[in-house]
Write a protein that holds these residues in place. Structure first.
Motif, PDB file in Angstrom:
ATOM      1  N   SER A 176       0.845  -1.194   0.000  1.00  0.00           N
ATOM      2  CA  SER A 176       0.000   0.000   0.000  1.00  0.00           C
ATOM      3  C   SER A 176       0.877   1.238   0.000  1.00  0.00           C
ATOM      4  N   SER A 177       0.285   2.355  -0.459  1.00  0.00           N
ATOM      5  CA  SER A 177       1.027   3.609  -0.542  1.00  0.00           C
ATOM      6  C   SER A 177       0.050   4.772  -0.525  1.00  0.00           C
ATOM      7  N   GLU A 178       0.494   5.864   0.065  1.00  0.00           N
ATOM      8  CA  GLU A 178      -0.296   7.097   0.036  1.00  0.00           C
ATOM      9  C   GLU A 178      -0.173   7.789  -1.313  1.00  0.00           C
ATOM     10  N   SER A 179       0.874   7.449  -2.081  1.00  0.00           N
ATOM     11  CA  SER A 179       1.035   8.023  -3.420  1.00  0.00           C
ATOM     12  C   SER A 179       0.077   7.341  -4.392  1.00  0.00           C
ATOM     13  N   ALA A 180      -0.178   8.013  -5.501  1.00  0.00           N
ATOM     14  CA  ALA A 180      -1.199   7.533  -6.445  1.00  0.00           C
ATOM     15  C   ALA A 180      -0.630   6.542  -7.447  1.00  0.00           C
ATOM     16  N   PHE A 181       0.098   5.549  -6.995  1.00  0.00           N
ATOM     17  CA  PHE A 181       0.588   4.515  -7.900  1.00  0.00           C
ATOM     18  C   PHE A 181      -0.591   3.678  -8.386  1.00  0.00           C
ATOM     19  N   ASP A 182      -0.546   3.291  -9.658  1.00  0.00           N
ATOM     20  CA  ASP A 182      -1.634   2.458 -10.167  1.00  0.00           C
ATOM     21  C   ASP A 182      -1.221   1.015 -10.388  1.00  0.00           C
ATOM     22  N   GLN A 183       0.012   0.662 -10.012  1.00  0.00           N
ATOM     23  CA  GLN A 183       0.407  -0.735 -10.021  1.00  0.00           C
ATOM     24  C   GLN A 183       1.546  -0.949  -9.017  1.00  0.00           C
ATOM     25  N   PHE A 184       1.627  -2.208  -8.524  1.00  0.00           N
ATOM     26  CA  PHE A 184       2.606  -2.564  -7.498  1.00  0.00           C
ATOM     27  C   PHE A 184       3.357  -3.810  -7.933  1.00  0.00           C
ATOM     28  N   HIS A 185       4.617  -3.909  -7.491  1.00  0.00           N
ATOM     29  CA  HIS A 185       5.486  -5.035  -7.820  1.00  0.00           C
ATOM     30  C   HIS A 185       5.984  -5.647  -6.507  1.00  0.00           C
ATOM     31  N   LEU A 186       5.993  -6.977  -6.438  1.00  0.00           N
ATOM     32  CA  LEU A 186       6.471  -7.682  -5.246  1.00  0.00           C
ATOM     33  C   LEU A 186       7.708  -8.487  -5.600  1.00  0.00           C
ATOM     34  N   LEU A 187       8.768  -8.320  -4.793  1.00  0.00           N
ATOM     35  CA  LEU A 187      10.021  -9.056  -4.991  1.00  0.00           C
ATOM     36  C   LEU A 187      10.366  -9.827  -3.733  1.00  0.00           C
ATOM     37  N   ARG A 188      10.912 -11.024  -3.926  1.00  0.00           N
ATOM     38  CA  ARG A 188      11.416 -11.824  -2.806  1.00  0.00           C
ATOM     39  C   ARG A 188      12.893 -12.094  -3.034  1.00  0.00           C
ATOM     40  N   ASP A 189      13.703 -11.681  -2.059  1.00  0.00           N
ATOM     41  CA  ASP A 189      15.162 -11.836  -2.157  1.00  0.00           C
ATOM     42  C   ASP A 189      15.685 -11.255  -3.469  1.00  0.00           C
ATOM     43  N   GLY A 190      15.087 -10.108  -3.897  1.00  0.00           N
ATOM     44  CA  GLY A 190      15.530  -9.438  -5.107  1.00  0.00           C
ATOM     45  C   GLY A 190      14.977  -9.992  -6.389  1.00  0.00           C
ATOM     46  N   GLU A 191      14.166 -11.045  -6.341  1.00  0.00           N
ATOM     47  CA  GLU A 191      13.621 -11.673  -7.548  1.00  0.00           C
ATOM     48  C   GLU A 191      12.165 -11.273  -7.711  1.00  0.00           C
ATOM     49  N   ASN A 192      11.818 -10.803  -8.893  1.00  0.00           N
ATOM     50  CA  ASN A 192      10.450 -10.392  -9.173  1.00  0.00           C
ATOM     51  C   ASN A 192       9.544 -11.617  -9.190  1.00  0.00           C
ATOM     52  N   LEU A 193       8.419 -11.532  -8.489  1.00  0.00           N
ATOM     53  CA  LEU A 193       7.533 -12.689  -8.362  1.00  0.00           C
ATOM     54  C   LEU A 193       6.466 -12.755  -9.443  1.00  0.00           C
ATOM     55  N   GLY A 194       6.533 -11.892 -10.439  1.00  0.00           N
ATOM     56  CA  GLY A 194       5.565 -12.000 -11.519  1.00  0.00           C
ATOM     57  C   GLY A 194       5.083 -10.645 -11.981  1.00  0.00           C
ATOM     58  N   CYS A 195       3.947 -10.676 -12.687  1.00  0.00           N
ATOM     59  CA  CYS A 195       3.389  -9.458 -13.250  1.00  0.00           C
ATOM     60  C   CYS A 195       2.925  -8.516 -12.148  1.00  0.00           C
ATOM     61  N   PRO A 196       3.016  -7.211 -12.389  1.00  0.00           N
ATOM     62  CA  PRO A 196       2.531  -6.262 -11.381  1.00  0.00           C
ATOM     63  C   PRO A 196       1.019  -6.343 -11.240  1.00  0.00           C
ATOM     64  N   LEU A 197       0.537  -5.937 -10.066  1.00  0.00           N
ATOM     65  CA  LEU A 197      -0.893  -5.906  -9.797  1.00  0.00           C
ATOM     66  C   LEU A 197      -1.373  -4.467  -9.769  1.00  0.00           C
ATOM     67  N   ALA A 198      -2.581  -4.263 -10.291  1.00  0.00           N
ATOM     68  CA  ALA A 198      -3.163  -2.926 -10.284  1.00  0.00           C
ATOM     69  C   ALA A 198      -3.554  -2.549  -8.871  1.00  0.00           C
ATOM     70  N   GLY A 199      -3.336  -1.300  -8.535  1.00  0.00           N
ATOM     71  CA  GLY A 199      -3.691  -0.820  -7.208  1.00  0.00           C
ATOM     72  C   GLY A 199      -5.158  -0.473  -7.109  1.00  0.00           C
ATOM     73  N   GLY A 200      -5.722  -0.702  -5.933  1.00  0.00           N
ATOM     74  CA  GLY A 200      -7.110  -0.368  -5.655  1.00  0.00           C
ATOM     75  C   GLY A 200      -7.218   0.450  -4.392  1.00  0.00           C
ATOM     76  N   GLN A 201      -8.382   1.068  -4.198  1.00  0.00           N
ATOM     77  CA  GLN A 201      -8.586   1.918  -3.032  1.00  0.00           C
ATOM     78  C   GLN A 201      -8.811   1.062  -1.797  1.00  0.00           C
ATOM     79  N   SER A 202      -8.058   1.351  -0.725  1.00  0.00           N
ATOM     80  CA  SER A 202      -8.236   0.642   0.538  1.00  0.00           C
ATOM     81  C   SER A 202      -9.267   1.375   1.383  1.00  0.00           C
ATOM     82  N   PRO A 203      -9.807   0.726   2.453  1.00  0.00           N
ATOM     83  CA  PRO A 203     -10.773   1.407   3.320  1.00  0.00           C
ATOM     84  C   PRO A 203     -10.214   2.670   3.960  1.00  0.00           C
ATOM     85  N   HIS A 204      -8.884   2.765   4.091  1.00  0.00           N
ATOM     86  CA  HIS A 204      -8.275   3.930   4.741  1.00  0.00           C
ATOM     87  C   HIS A 204      -7.863   5.011   3.736  1.00  0.00           C
ATOM     88  N   GLY A 205      -8.215   4.839   2.476  1.00  0.00           N
ATOM     89  CA  GLY A 205      -7.920   5.860   1.489  1.00  0.00           C
ATOM     90  C   GLY A 205      -6.655   5.642   0.702  1.00  0.00           C
TER      91      GLY A 205
END
Length: 350
Positions: free
Chosen positions: A219-248
């Protein structure tokens, strides 16, 4: 007679040395144990004295609720190794420099293996979903009035008073939850008596608590529209689109599925925009995920390749045997039919 410069410097040095010595006498020392203050019966433990001043000889002693034990006093430099430990070593230990210095805060040395180990079980089971609770039950056929629960990845302990069951058995329940990544791991329990709080039983057999479904949320307060997850420096796949959380905030959920040891590692997530997918934000703070336990070894995705081959080998033999058996049955059936036709033809000719 006027004092010379040399005598004044000597006097100042002596006064400074005396002040430093007095400060050292009243300095609060500290005491630690290596590798751990919880020591199995018959093992050794090293007690270390910590001081801001240069090392000097100190006195180490043990107390209980009633008296000092002078037979365990002595003068040592910096550290002293106790052991092989016995029940007599269990209790509160202190250190001081002299009769005028204040003793250190007590260090509790616990000796385990004094009593027979209890048992531990998880209810309703060791596989728990995120946010749920699990009850760890310590049980002993011997009458104990205290049980101690320990998580391998933690330095602390949980304690509960035991309750008596019919037949002289004792038990204590520990509710763990709501379940999070910090709650998973290996647990053991000990039993003890209030009359000897630093003498524990041997540890129970371990129970592994595993989260059945792990989801990491970026999650981020900035208006990113996609997120990337890495484990031990390795990309785990395609980025996911960001959505609005209950906290904004904008967020994306990365489901990892059932928690297995293969998921252990250091995770970081990044944010970016679809119009510039190769420009990422700074990484998030690292999240260290540790999944332990042997219960996940039955999952095909986490098996060792050699183990998988061994598991598939009997199935391959079975399939081959069924094929051979089918061919034998087919050959036998065709032989019988052919024999019947030949017999019928011969009878017709006669």
């Amino acid at each position: 007679m006027c004092p010379t410069l040399l005598s004044l410097l000597s006097l100042r040095f002596c006064v400074s040395l005396k002040i430093w010595a007095l400060a050292g006498e009243y300095e609060k020392l500290s005491l630690s144990a290596w590798p751990s203050p919880v020591v199995p019966l018959g093992q050794t433990v090293t007690l270390w004295c910590h001081s801001r001043s240069p090392l000097k000889r100190f006195t180490l002693f043990k107390t209980d609720e009633r008296r000092r034990l002078p037979e365990l006093q002595g003068h040592y430099v910096n550290n002293f190794t106790l052991g092989p430990v016995t029940r007599e070593h269990a209790g509160s230990w202190h250190v001081f420099w002299s009769l005028w210095s204040a003793p250190s805060e007590p260090l509790q040395i616990v000796v385990t293996g004094v009593f027979t180990k209890p048992s531990i079980s998880a209810h309703p089971g060791p596989l728990v979903q995120v946010g749920e609770n699990v009850t760890l039950r310590c049980h002993s056929p011997v009458v104990f009035d205290k049980f101690i629960l320990h998580q391998e990845s933690s330095t602390g302990h949980f304690q509960r008073h035991g309750r008596m069951l019919t037949g002289g058995h004792c038990t204590a329940d520990f509710v763990i939850g709501p379940m999070s990544l910090a709650s998973v791991g290996t647990y053991r329990c000990y039993s003890s008596l209030s009359s000897s709080p630093y003498e524990w039983s041997a540890p129970s057999d371990p129970v592994d608590i595993v989260i059945t479904d792990v989801t990491l949320v970026c999650s981020s307060e900035s208006a990113f529209d996609q997120f990337h997850l890495l484990r031990d420096g390795e990309n785990l796949g395609c980025p996911l689109a960001g959505g609005q959380s209950p906290h904004g905030a904008l967020q994306a959920e990365f489901p990892l599925g059932p928690g297995t040891p293969a998921h252990s590692g250091i995770y970081r997530c990044y944010g970016s925009f679809t119009h510039s997918p190769y420009f990422w934000s700074d990484s998030s703070d690292p999240l260290f995920l540790s999944v332990t336990g042997s219960t996940t070894s039955t999952c095909p995705s986490t098996m060792n390749p050699h183990t998988t081959e061994e598991a598939q080998l009997p199935q391959a033999h079975s399939s081959t045997w069924y094929i051979v058996l089918g061919l034998i049955i087919a050959f036998t059936s065709n032989t019988i039919i052919l024999a019947a036709l030949v017999y019928h033809w011969c009878s017709t000719q006669n």
